[in-house]
Motif scaffolding. Sequence first.
Motif, mmCIF file in Angstrom:
data_model
loop_
_atom_site.group_PDB
_atom_site.id
_atom_site.type_symbol
_atom_site.label_atom_id
_atom_site.label_comp_id
_atom_site.label_asym_id
_atom_site.label_seq_id
_atom_site.Cartn_x
_atom_site.Cartn_y
_atom_site.Cartn_z
ATOM 1 N N GLY A 1 0.820 -1.203 0.000
ATOM 2 C CA GLY A 1 0.000 0.000 0.000
ATOM 3 C C GLY A 1 0.852 1.249 0.000
ATOM 4 O O GLY A 1 2.078 1.203 0.096
ATOM 5 N N TYR B 1 -1.641 -0.614 -5.144
ATOM 6 C CA TYR B 1 -2.847 -1.433 -5.290
ATOM 7 C C TYR B 1 -4.087 -0.707 -4.739
ATOM 8 O O TYR B 1 -5.062 -1.346 -4.321
ATOM 9 C CB TYR B 1 -2.661 -2.795 -4.621
ATOM 10 N N GLY B 2 -4.011 0.623 -4.722
ATOM 11 C CA GLY B 2 -5.158 1.410 -4.280
ATOM 12 C C GLY B 2 -5.385 1.392 -2.790
ATOM 13 O O GLY B 2 -6.485 1.713 -2.319
ATOM 14 N N VAL B 3 -4.342 1.052 -2.002
ATOM 15 C CA VAL B 3 -4.473 0.920 -0.547
ATOM 16 C C VAL B 3 -3.472 1.843 0.126
ATOM 17 O O VAL B 3 -2.362 2.036 -0.376
ATOM 18 C CB VAL B 3 -4.211 -0.536 -0.109
ATOM 19 N N GLY C 1 -2.779 -2.886 3.569
ATOM 20 C CA GLY C 1 -3.009 -3.980 2.636
ATOM 21 C C GLY C 1 -2.231 -5.223 3.042
ATOM 22 O O GLY C 1 -1.070 -5.141 3.456
ATOM 23 N N HIS D 1 -4.886 -7.554 -8.352
ATOM 24 C CA HIS D 1 -5.337 -7.590 -6.959
ATOM 25 C C HIS D 1 -6.371 -6.525 -6.649
ATOM 26 O O HIS D 1 -7.357 -6.775 -5.939
ATOM 27 C CB HIS D 1 -4.149 -7.450 -6.003
ATOM 28 N N SER D 2 -6.181 -5.322 -7.171
ATOM 29 C CA SER D 2 -7.125 -4.234 -6.887
ATOM 30 C C SER D 2 -8.437 -4.400 -7.627
ATOM 31 O O SER D 2 -9.443 -3.800 -7.266
ATOM 32 C CB SER D 2 -6.500 -2.892 -7.269
ATOM 33 N N ARG E 1 -8.735 -3.283 -10.533
ATOM 34 C CA ARG E 1 -8.847 -2.088 -11.374
ATOM 35 C C ARG E 1 -7.631 -1.879 -12.285
ATOM 36 O O ARG E 1 -7.545 -0.858 -12.960
ATOM 37 C CB ARG E 1 -9.036 -0.844 -10.493
ATOM 38 N N LEU F 1 -4.528 -1.006 -11.712
ATOM 39 C CA LEU F 1 -4.033 0.333 -11.400
ATOM 40 C C LEU F 1 -2.613 0.585 -11.903
ATOM 41 O O LEU F 1 -2.260 1.731 -12.182
ATOM 42 C CB LEU F 1 -4.078 0.559 -9.882
#
Length: 355
Positions: free
Chosen positions: A237, A245-247, A255, A308-309, A311, A313
């Motif tokens: 993250g 990963y958006g975290v 994360g 994992h996300s 999306r 990313l």
Amino acid sequence: MSTLRVTAERLVVLEHPNADALELAQVGLYRAVVAKGVYRTGDYAVYVPEQAVLPDELIEELGLTGKLAGSKANRVKAVRLRGELSQGVVCRPTALADTDLAAAAERGEDFAELLGIVKWQPPVPTSMSGDVVSAPDLLPWVDIENLKRYPDVFEPGEPVVLTEKLHGTCCLVTYVAATGEVQVSSKGIGAQGLALVEDGRNLYWRVVRAYDIPAVAARLAERLGAERVGIFGEVFGEGVQDLTYGVSARTERPGYAAFDMSAMVGGRLNWLAATELLDGELPLVPELWRGPFDAETVLAHAQGRETHSGRELHVREGVVVRAATERWSPVTGGRAIAKVVGDAYLTRKGGTEYE
């Protein structure tokens, strides 16, 4: 990180598609860009892998002054040269001028110490460090070798499982059934037989408490009749590495995704499938594919975007491939497990590599 070995290797020399004065020297499945005409297929040369730190004298001798990575321009890193990925350095140092490189390759001789080459050690941010204590009961993680260096780890057609390699920092948790003791460490600190003293400011301990990993380990120890259980996961993250990963790791629940586990049962260490035993207990790294081993299939899955996300990313770090049925590999002298790192990940700008 994999282990650092500087060895003599038999080369396969290939044409560089975009440069008349360059060629590609292949070692295993690695390719390094070299000057044209210096080597021929069947020649032996020394292969210096990525993450090797070279002494100044050797850098000057090889004509690499100012061309390597790091603040001191002395670290070997993957680069693109005229559009082709070059991983590692192929050379014949003068210090080995009288050495029979073919014989050295047969013996598997390691020239790192002789050449003054050492393994790069990534920095440890304050949030990942802390006071440590001796931890003789800690179940350590293992160094995973790169499939490109050891392409014969798996037999053609052998059933394997591919999981996504997440870019974070490895968290080791060992649960001791007899006492209920919990030992928490990182890969680097754990390799020294040390564990981190519990501290609410420490990233690893925050993760362990946020996901209640000791309770999961205790249930597994009882189920397996194990004296000790080890759970290995990736912490990630914003604030950990450059791929997030958006975290955000700065929140109460950073994360985390488990990727492996082990258990000491009857005094014997067993490596177990995390996807089977931890599903529903902890977040898991994504499984990308399973089927008969084929090197090209594995290499292809190492590329692309992360999953994992959900999306896509950013780039995918790579993949981990392991035998569907846990076994020992005579090729590496350890578990039948390997990794492949994606090209875009290796050559990204501004990347971090904290341990």
